[in-house]
Design an enzyme around this catalytic site. Structure first.
Site, mmCIF file in Angstrom:
data_model
loop_
_atom_site.group_PDB
_atom_site.id
_atom_site.type_symbol
_atom_site.label_atom_id
_atom_site.label_comp_id
_atom_site.label_asym_id
_atom_site.label_seq_id
_atom_site.Cartn_x
_atom_site.Cartn_y
_atom_site.Cartn_z
ATOM 1 N N ASP A 225 7.902 4.202 -14.535
ATOM 2 C CA ASP A 225 6.626 3.651 -14.073
ATOM 3 C C ASP A 225 6.921 2.716 -12.908
ATOM 4 O O ASP A 225 7.469 1.628 -13.094
ATOM 5 C CB ASP A 225 5.919 2.891 -15.193
ATOM 6 C CG ASP A 225 5.526 3.795 -16.346
ATOM 7 O OD1 ASP A 225 5.114 4.941 -16.070
ATOM 8 O OD2 ASP A 225 5.642 3.367 -17.500
ATOM 9 N N LEU A 226 6.566 3.122 -11.717
ATOM 10 C CA LEU A 226 6.970 2.427 -10.500
ATOM 11 C C LEU A 226 6.582 0.961 -10.533
ATOM 12 O O LEU A 226 5.402 0.625 -10.680
ATOM 13 C CB LEU A 226 6.346 3.110 -9.279
ATOM 14 C CG LEU A 226 6.710 2.511 -7.919
ATOM 15 C CD1 LEU A 226 8.215 2.611 -7.675
ATOM 16 C CD2 LEU A 226 5.927 3.204 -6.809
ATOM 17 N N ASP A 227 7.578 0.078 -10.403
ATOM 18 C CA ASP A 227 7.391 -1.371 -10.330
ATOM 19 C C ASP A 227 6.656 -1.942 -11.536
ATOM 20 O O ASP A 227 6.000 -2.982 -11.438
ATOM 21 C CB ASP A 227 6.640 -1.757 -9.041
ATOM 22 C CG ASP A 227 7.479 -1.525 -7.798
ATOM 23 O OD1 ASP A 227 8.722 -1.472 -7.915
ATOM 24 O OD2 ASP A 227 6.896 -1.388 -6.704
ATOM 25 N N GLU A 228 6.754 -1.277 -12.685
ATOM 26 C CA GLU A 228 6.085 -1.759 -13.888
ATOM 27 C C GLU A 228 7.053 -1.959 -15.045
ATOM 28 O O GLU A 228 6.639 -2.073 -16.190
ATOM 29 C CB GLU A 228 4.958 -0.800 -14.288
ATOM 30 C CG GLU A 228 3.813 -0.749 -13.276
ATOM 31 C CD GLU A 228 2.643 0.088 -13.757
ATOM 32 O OE1 GLU A 228 2.626 0.439 -14.960
ATOM 33 O OE2 GLU A 228 1.765 0.393 -12.937
#
Length: 283
Positions: A225-228
């Protein structure tokens, strides 16, 4: 000198956990140097970090075997670390070198107890910088056609160099789910935070155009989950109307470097325990 170790664990919260762990260490002739704990009412889990030393004649395997039995009784997720072992790092970077430069200096000056085993990049810009510290530099160009091959080169490098932690020091490539899974729990990313609306190129210039008053940075574990991923460390800096985009870039670069270094330090000192999508970070 007595060898020292760090025990980290999490388990369902119940009475007697600290008593049983400290009792086990006492029975094995260990001395507790530092202990920190946290009980999370929301998740119902208990988290513990214990730094202890032992008699040189006491095999660590004996403590591991005793802990394995205790862990079964309490349904613990646990790890036992050699406190004196220096973590081996692979640093990934693209064309912004402030975080790489900061990590190289901190490792070289022993401000960070790590060994940077290699630097890899999809550009050639920082080969000389890595070389000035005597660290191997790997140029791994990537495009839409060779992404899978390039990511396999990263995995091979991690395995060959026995890497403990991969640091994305402004590595401006999105990792595939496969690579994220291969590096789960041992890859940290840094990015600008408190600028959630400013994606893509030149986020600080976009922030300046909107007149923001706070900029910042976030270090987190890498997930698909991109940048999460679970957040490890954050910080902010105040800005005002008199600052130029260049001022914001300079201030933001300093903040990013400091936040990333603190996150790396907490990881290699085994101060971080995952709590679902969050982290428990002991001081």
């Amino acid at each position: 000198m007595r060898p020292d170790s760090i025990l980290t664990l999490s388990c369902p919260d119940r009475t007697g956990i600290v008593y049983r762990v400290s009792g086990l260490l006492f029975e094995q002739g260990c001395n507790i140097l530092d202990a920190q704990q946290f009980g999370d009412d929301e998740s119902g889990r208990f988290f513990l970090r214990v730094h202890f030393d032992r008699d040189p004649g006491q095999p660590i395997e004996t403590i591991q075997n005793r802990m394995a039995g205790l862990a079964t009784d309490f349904h613990m997720d646990w790890q036992l670390h050699d406190a004196r072992r220096r973590a081996r790092l692979l640093v990934l970077v693209s064309k912004q070198g402030h975080c790489l430069n900061d990590l190289l200096f901190r490792a070289h000056s022993r401000q960070l107890q790590v060994d940077i085993a290699a630097v890899a990049s999809n550009h050639e810009d920082f080969g000389a910088l890595a070389g000035s510290y005597g660290i191997p530099f790997h140029h791994l160009p990537v495009n839409a056609d060779n992404r899978a091959v390039q990511e396999q080169q990263i995995i091979d490098l991690v395995e060959r160099e026995q890497i403990d932690l991969v640091v994305l020091a402004r590595y401006m490539q999105i990792l595939s789910p496969r690579l994220c899974q291969a590096l789960a729990g041992r890859a940290i990313n840094i990015h600008h935070s408190f600028l959630p609306s400013f994606k893509g190129a030149q986020p600080y210039h976009q922030a300046h155009a909107r007149g923001v008053k706070i900029i910042g940075a976030t270090a987190h574990y890498v997930t698909s989950d991109l940048d999460e991923g679970p957040i490890i460390e954050q910080d902010v800096a105040r800005v005002d109307h008199a600052m130029t985009p260049r001022d914001l870039v300079r201030l933001g670069s300093d903040t990013e470097s400091q936040v990333l270094a603190r996150a790396v330090r907490r990881h290699v000192e085994h101060r971080i325990i995952l709590n679902g999508h969050r982290t428990v970070v002991f001081r």
